[in-house]
Design an enzyme around this catalytic site. Structure first.
Site, PDB file in Angstrom:
ATOM      1  N   TYR A 145      -4.715   5.057  -8.202  1.00 53.46           N
ATOM      2  CA  TYR A 145      -4.411   6.400  -7.715  1.00 53.46           C
ATOM      3  C   TYR A 145      -2.884   6.548  -7.619  1.00 53.46           C
ATOM      4  O   TYR A 145      -2.322   6.771  -6.551  1.00 53.46           O
ATOM      5  CB  TYR A 145      -5.084   6.618  -6.365  1.00 53.46           C
ATOM      6  N   LEU A 180       3.053 -10.033  -1.313  1.00 51.65           N
ATOM      7  CA  LEU A 180       2.514  -9.064  -0.363  1.00 51.65           C
ATOM      8  C   LEU A 180       2.494  -7.709  -1.054  1.00 51.65           C
ATOM      9  O   LEU A 180       3.508  -7.275  -1.613  1.00 51.65           O
ATOM     10  CB  LEU A 180       3.411  -8.987   0.877  1.00 51.65           C
ATOM     11  N   GLY A 185      -4.236   0.111  -1.849  1.00 55.63           N
ATOM     12  CA  GLY A 185      -5.266   0.964  -2.424  1.00 55.63           C
ATOM     13  C   GLY A 185      -6.578   0.217  -2.590  1.00 55.63           C
ATOM     14  O   GLY A 185      -6.999  -0.553  -1.718  1.00 55.63           O
ATOM     15  N   GLY A 187      -7.123  -2.022  -4.819  1.00 51.51           N
ATOM     16  CA  GLY A 187      -6.895  -3.392  -5.273  1.00 51.51           C
ATOM     17  C   GLY A 187      -6.572  -3.646  -6.724  1.00 51.51           C
ATOM     18  O   GLY A 187      -6.631  -4.805  -7.150  1.00 51.51           O
ATOM     19  N   GLU A 208     -12.187   2.308   3.928  1.00 48.40           N
ATOM     20  CA  GLU A 208     -12.927   2.493   2.681  1.00 48.40           C
ATOM     21  C   GLU A 208     -12.304   1.669   1.564  1.00 48.40           C
ATOM     22  O   GLU A 208     -13.005   1.009   0.786  1.00 48.40           O
ATOM     23  CB  GLU A 208     -12.944   3.980   2.302  1.00 48.40           C
ATOM     24  N   GLN A 209     -10.987   1.712   1.449  1.00 43.44           N
ATOM     25  CA  GLN A 209     -10.313   0.954   0.400  1.00 43.44           C
ATOM     26  C   GLN A 209     -10.511  -0.545   0.593  1.00 43.44           C
ATOM     27  O   GLN A 209     -10.796  -1.279  -0.364  1.00 43.44           O
ATOM     28  CB  GLN A 209      -8.821   1.285   0.386  1.00 43.44           C
ATOM     29  N   CYS A 369       0.675  19.595  -8.503  1.00 43.93           N
ATOM     30  CA  CYS A 369       1.489  18.398  -8.717  1.00 43.93           C
ATOM     31  C   CYS A 369       1.919  18.273 -10.179  1.00 43.93           C
ATOM     32  O   CYS A 369       3.077  17.938 -10.468  1.00 43.93           O
ATOM     33  CB  CYS A 369       0.721  17.154  -8.293  1.00 43.93           C
TER      34      CYS A 369
END
Length: 388
Positions: A145, A180, A185, A187, A208-209, A369
């Site tokens: 994302y 790190l 997000g 992953g 959720e993520q 956007c």
């Protein structure tokens, strides 16, 4: 009675369009062509009610969205309209800013949504915890994302893979090193880095993520996730990665964010960052306003002033290196996201709890956007920060 005032506003817009053109059908039935002095976006609008102009004057970009939702204006391609306004932002940006009591109310609301620890958790839940099935319906298979990097006509999947590869290379790490990721997000970066032998700790505030990433990457050695605020990170890492997390921090917390990166890095360590910038020449006016995205989509967010961010990085002993700008890639990423989003909506693959108004909001957000990137008011960059 107000018609002459709106017509004078149209005249002012006409004078402000230096590049591109706007063909406008007005509520009176008259059609006017504004601008047209030099090449640029060719936008078309049907202005069905002067009320749309009143909303714009009083409530800025949020009012313009409300007018679109109410059917007070329409366009065959709103992206071109947004690109036209942002491309001519020096003269037209004032048209999209709230004023008077509306602006005061927005500023109070925005202050209440600032990103202190509890505020950050609330704001992240608002945007990212809409449900993994919602994002799965239109993102790529890795659930990126953030902007891809397009170098040609490759697929969205390949362009997202190129972005992740570029970020990993910026960390200057080798198998066995510790990374790190701040704002991991779902992953996708952790997956790539762990697959190539790094030990990666991904932090997020989205339940959720975290659940999605842990389930998807349960078989990957070296990948772990935690619900951790960046301000609470402990330990030292060989490198840090952070992809489009800085925009969620808010200006007040930029020093905390960069200080956290500096603390986490070993001496000489590299931090790979990707973030969205706003035109420095117009940044203060943008930051003093509260725009459509902050009000309706991402509370607490603020795009980055490159000059201010660079200065804060230096104060934290972080050397700014190897900047690459790729705003055109973000415009293409957004275009493809919107195509996939529309296809999911048409096929009833979006979660049932989201009504037509919600779907329209997100469609508008993606167009808004994309127009910003095409018009050049916003850009996306990758940089490497090296701990001195």
């Amino acid at each position: 009675m107000l018609t002459p005032l709106f017509e004078r506003r149209i005249d002012r817009m006409n004078r402000g369009i230096a590049e591109g053109s706007l063909t406008a059908r007005l509520p009176s039935g008259e059609t006017r062509v504004l601008g047209g002095r030099a090449a640029g976006p060719a936008a078309v609008i049907e202005l069905r009610s002067w009320r749309a102009m009143l909303r714009l004057a009083l409530d800025g970009s949020s009012g313009w969205y409300a007018a679109w939702l109410a059917g007070e204006w329409a366009s065959p391609d709103p992206v071109q309209l947004f690109a036209l306004f942002t491309g001519n932002r020096a003269a037209l940006a004032v048209e999209a800013r709230a004023m008077g009591p509306s602006l005061l109310a927005k500023r109070v609301w925005h202050w209440l949504r600032r990103n202190h620890r509890s505020g950050s958790r609330r704001n992240i839940r608002f945007h990212y915890d809409l449900g993994n099935d919602f994002y799965e319906a239109w993102l790529d298979s890795r659930m990126n994302y953030s902007s891809a990097i397009f170098r040609g006509a490759e697929s969205l999947e390949d362009a997202q893979a190129a972005k992740l590869r570029a970020m990993l290379e910026r960390t200057a790490t080798a198998p066995g090193d510790k990374i790190l990721e701040i704002g991991c997000g779902w992953g996708p970066f952790v997956e790539l880095a762990a697959r190539e032998g790094r030990s990666v700790h991904g932090i997020t505030l989205s339940t959720e993520q975290k659940a999605y990433a842990e389930t998807r990457l349960s078989g990957h050695a070296g990948a772990r996730f935690s619900l951790t605020d960046y301000r609470d990170v402990t330990g030292t890492y060989d490198a840090v990665a952070s992809i489009e997390m800085a925009e969620a921090v808010g200006r007040r917390y930029w020093p905390d964010y960069l200080a956290a990166i500096a603390r986490a890095l070993k001496p000489g360590g590299h931090a790979a960052l990707q973030f969205i910038t706003y035109d420095d020449a117009m940044f203060e006016a943008y930051a003093a306003n509260v725009d459509f995205i902050q009000r309706h989509v991402f509370p607490g967010g603020l795009l980055i002033s490159e000059s201010a961010f660079r200065a804060l990085a230096a104060e934290n002993g972080l050397l700014w290196q190897d900047q690459v700008n790729f705003g055109a890639s973000y415009a293409e990423t957004l275009r493809q996201w919107r195509e996939r989003f529309d296809a999911a909506a048409d096929a009833d693959r979006l979660p049932a709890q989201f009504d037509a108004k919600f779907v329209d909001l997100w469609r508008y957000y993606l167009m808004y956007c994309e127009g910003g990137f095409r018009g050049g008011s916003i850009d996306v960059v990758q940089i490497t920060l090296v701990k001195d």
